[in-house]
Design an enzyme around this catalytic site. Structure first.
Site, PDB file in Angstrom:
ATOM      1  N   PHE A   2       6.720   5.206   2.159  1.00  0.00           N
ATOM      2  CA  PHE A   2       6.159   4.610   3.330  1.00  0.00           C
ATOM      3  C   PHE A   2       5.761   3.281   2.853  1.00  0.00           C
ATOM      4  O   PHE A   2       4.652   3.148   2.425  1.00  0.00           O
ATOM      5  CB  PHE A   2       5.125   5.231   4.309  1.00  0.00           C
ATOM      6  CG  PHE A   2       5.091   4.470   5.553  1.00  0.00           C
ATOM      7  CD1 PHE A   2       5.707   4.537   6.722  1.00  0.00           C
ATOM      8  CD2 PHE A   2       3.961   3.478   5.643  1.00  0.00           C
ATOM      9  CE1 PHE A   2       5.553   3.852   7.776  1.00  0.00           C
ATOM     10  CE2 PHE A   2       3.827   2.757   6.784  1.00  0.00           C
ATOM     11  CZ  PHE A   2       4.508   2.885   7.791  1.00  0.00           C
ATOM     12  N   ASP A  33       2.339  -0.182  -4.970  1.00  0.00           N
ATOM     13  CA  ASP A  33       2.104  -0.452  -3.532  1.00  0.00           C
ATOM     14  C   ASP A  33       0.756   0.359  -3.306  1.00  0.00           C
ATOM     15  O   ASP A  33       0.725   1.558  -2.946  1.00  0.00           O
ATOM     16  CB  ASP A  33       3.073   0.126  -2.538  1.00  0.00           C
ATOM     17  CG  ASP A  33       2.776  -0.076  -0.953  1.00  0.00           C
ATOM     18  OD1 ASP A  33       1.611  -0.334  -0.508  1.00  0.00           O
ATOM     19  OD2 ASP A  33       3.571   0.011  -0.066  1.00  0.00           O
ATOM     20  N   LYS A  52      -4.767  -3.557   4.018  1.00  0.00           N
ATOM     21  CA  LYS A  52      -5.442  -2.628   4.712  1.00  0.00           C
ATOM     22  C   LYS A  52      -7.041  -2.839   4.448  1.00  0.00           C
ATOM     23  O   LYS A  52      -7.759  -3.786   5.145  1.00  0.00           O
ATOM     24  CB  LYS A  52      -5.203  -1.263   4.579  1.00  0.00           C
ATOM     25  CG  LYS A  52      -3.855  -0.698   5.259  1.00  0.00           C
ATOM     26  CD  LYS A  52      -3.627   0.681   5.099  1.00  0.00           C
ATOM     27  CE  LYS A  52      -2.400   1.253   5.585  1.00  0.00           C
ATOM     28  NZ  LYS A  52      -2.089   0.884   6.890  1.00  0.00           N
TER      29      LYS A  52
END
Length: 411
Positions: free
Chosen positions: A151, A236, A265
């Site tokens: 994802f 990531d 984030k």
């Protein structure tokens, strides 16, 4: 600490606001039926005055908790000065942000963006340009190897290398140039890397897949392979990074330093969206003015908040909390696994994916029942729920939340 008010079925105000939201917003999410009005630390309060323990932390965007005083003060101070200049001009927080973030990562250059998906898109563009300009891959032949069940976002290019049918269906044609291999399979990775491969893009821990930790030695093996084949290793760490696993970066658990970090984030402290690609001068130095950019990327408000986040991470306090509370979390979950209520637990630090025994219902059903007990979690992939509380949570509060889970799964 238990909620001050007992949870239960949604009240009239909650139902009214949910109905209005459903009537006027595209249905791209299926939220739990709770409407948050206030939050502090690891607790949220809804419009009915009910309190809930947040065990999701905005998918790790809220690593430092709701309303963190240091971050709020940093934002307030910057709000009174200047919030946006665009990259048409310099501003007085930009150099410090880039320099401090590069130092935290042990890198040289920073390319700031806003969202995680933007940062992944930036990493893809960077790797391709590096492949053509530095490695010498023939034009239009660059390949990037990725892992199944990944994802990395939901933009058109990113879903082109997703294996999630819901993310891909009806959004083609898809962007070419990606090779998908099983996650954790080093032999498959080795077979997929060719002379035209410019990068391997991986999550060191797959969050959306259910907090999947790769086999020990996998990341180190990928690092060795990419060095051998002159391929960039792009990590990531949007969800796994910045303290969540007990280290600043999840890659550190195997002593691995990638060629490029993709961050987001928690970098914005739960206040503003902040993301970045961080790498060497050789890699990010391939860009020239006009080839990539963002109106809001690296804006003064974002830089001010992110600088405070970086300062907090430099203390090591939050990494230590994640490691210590993570040991407590996984110790408690081991008991539920032994009882058969949970069929598997995966994770690292203050992060766990739990596969719920089917007799207890789906992950969504368990999440809904936990909401009624005053605990908020998120389901994924049928029978899995994720636990990722703010790193500021107390052990007592975490223990109380796990008690609710235990009660829910105990006959």
């Amino acid at each position: 600490m238990s909620p001050l008010s007992s949870s239960g079925s949604p009240g009239s105000r909650t139902q009214e606001l949910i109905a209005a939201a459903e009537a006027h917003s595209a249905h791209t999410y299926h939220p739990l039926p709770v409407v948050v009005a206030d939050a502090d630390g690891a607790w949220m309060t809804d419009v009915e005055g009910r309190r809930y323990l947040d065990l999701l932390a905005g998918y790790s965007a809220l690593n430092f908790g709701h309303g963190n005083r240091r971050l709020i003060e940093a934002a307030k101070a910057q709000l009174g000065r200047v919030t946006l200049t665009s990259r048409a001009f310099y501003h007085d927080r930009f150099a410090a942000f880039c320099g401090e973030l590069a130092a935290l990562c042990g890198m040289e250059l920073v390319l700031p963006m806003n969202t995680g998906a933007e940062a992944v898109e930036t990493a893809v563009k960077t790797a391709r340009k590096w492949g053509y300009r530095v490695k010498g891959v023939p034009w239009e032949m660059a390949k990037i190897v990725v892992a199944a069940d990944n994802f990395h976002g939901r933009t058109t290019t990113v879903i082109s290398f997703s294996t999630d049918r819901a993310a891909r269906a009806d959004f083609g044609p898809y962007t070419p140039g990606f090779e998908i291999v099983p996650y954790g399979d080093l032999a498959a990775m080795r077979s997929a890397v060719t002379e035209n491969t410019v990068a391997v893009l991986l999550e060191p821990i797959q969050g959306e897949a259910g907090v999947v930790v790769p086999p020990q030695g996998y990341l180190a093996g990928v690092r060795e392979l990419t060095r051998e084949r002159e391929v960039l290793f792009v990590a990531d760490e949007i969800q796994s990074g910045l303290g969540r696993t007990g280290r600043t970066f999840a890659c550190e658990h195997e002593g691995v330093v990638p060629d490029m970090y993709v961050l987001g984030k928690a970098l914005g402290g739960g206040i503003v969206p902040v993301s970045a690609v961080v790498s060497s001068a050789e890699v990010l130095g391939v860009f020239r003015p006009g080839e990539h950019g963002s109106t809001f990327g690296g804006n003064p408000l974002a830089c001010a908040v992110a600088l405070e986040v970086i300062a907090m991470l430099r203390s090591g306090e939050f990494q230590e909390r994640a490691a210590g509370l993570g040991a407590f979390l996984h110790g408690e979950l081991a008991g539920l696994t032994a009882s058969g209520a949970i069929t598997a637990v995966r994770g690292r630090g203050l992060w766990a994916g739990l596969d719920i025994a089917p007799r207890h219902g789906t992950g969504r059903e368990v999440a809904e029942r936990l909401m009624e007990r005053g605990v908020l979690v998120k389901d994924t992939h049928g029978h899995t729920i994720r636990i990722a509380p703010p790193l500021v949570i107390s052990q007592d509060d975490l223990g109380w939340g796990l008690d609710q889970l235990r009660a829910e799964l105990t006959p």
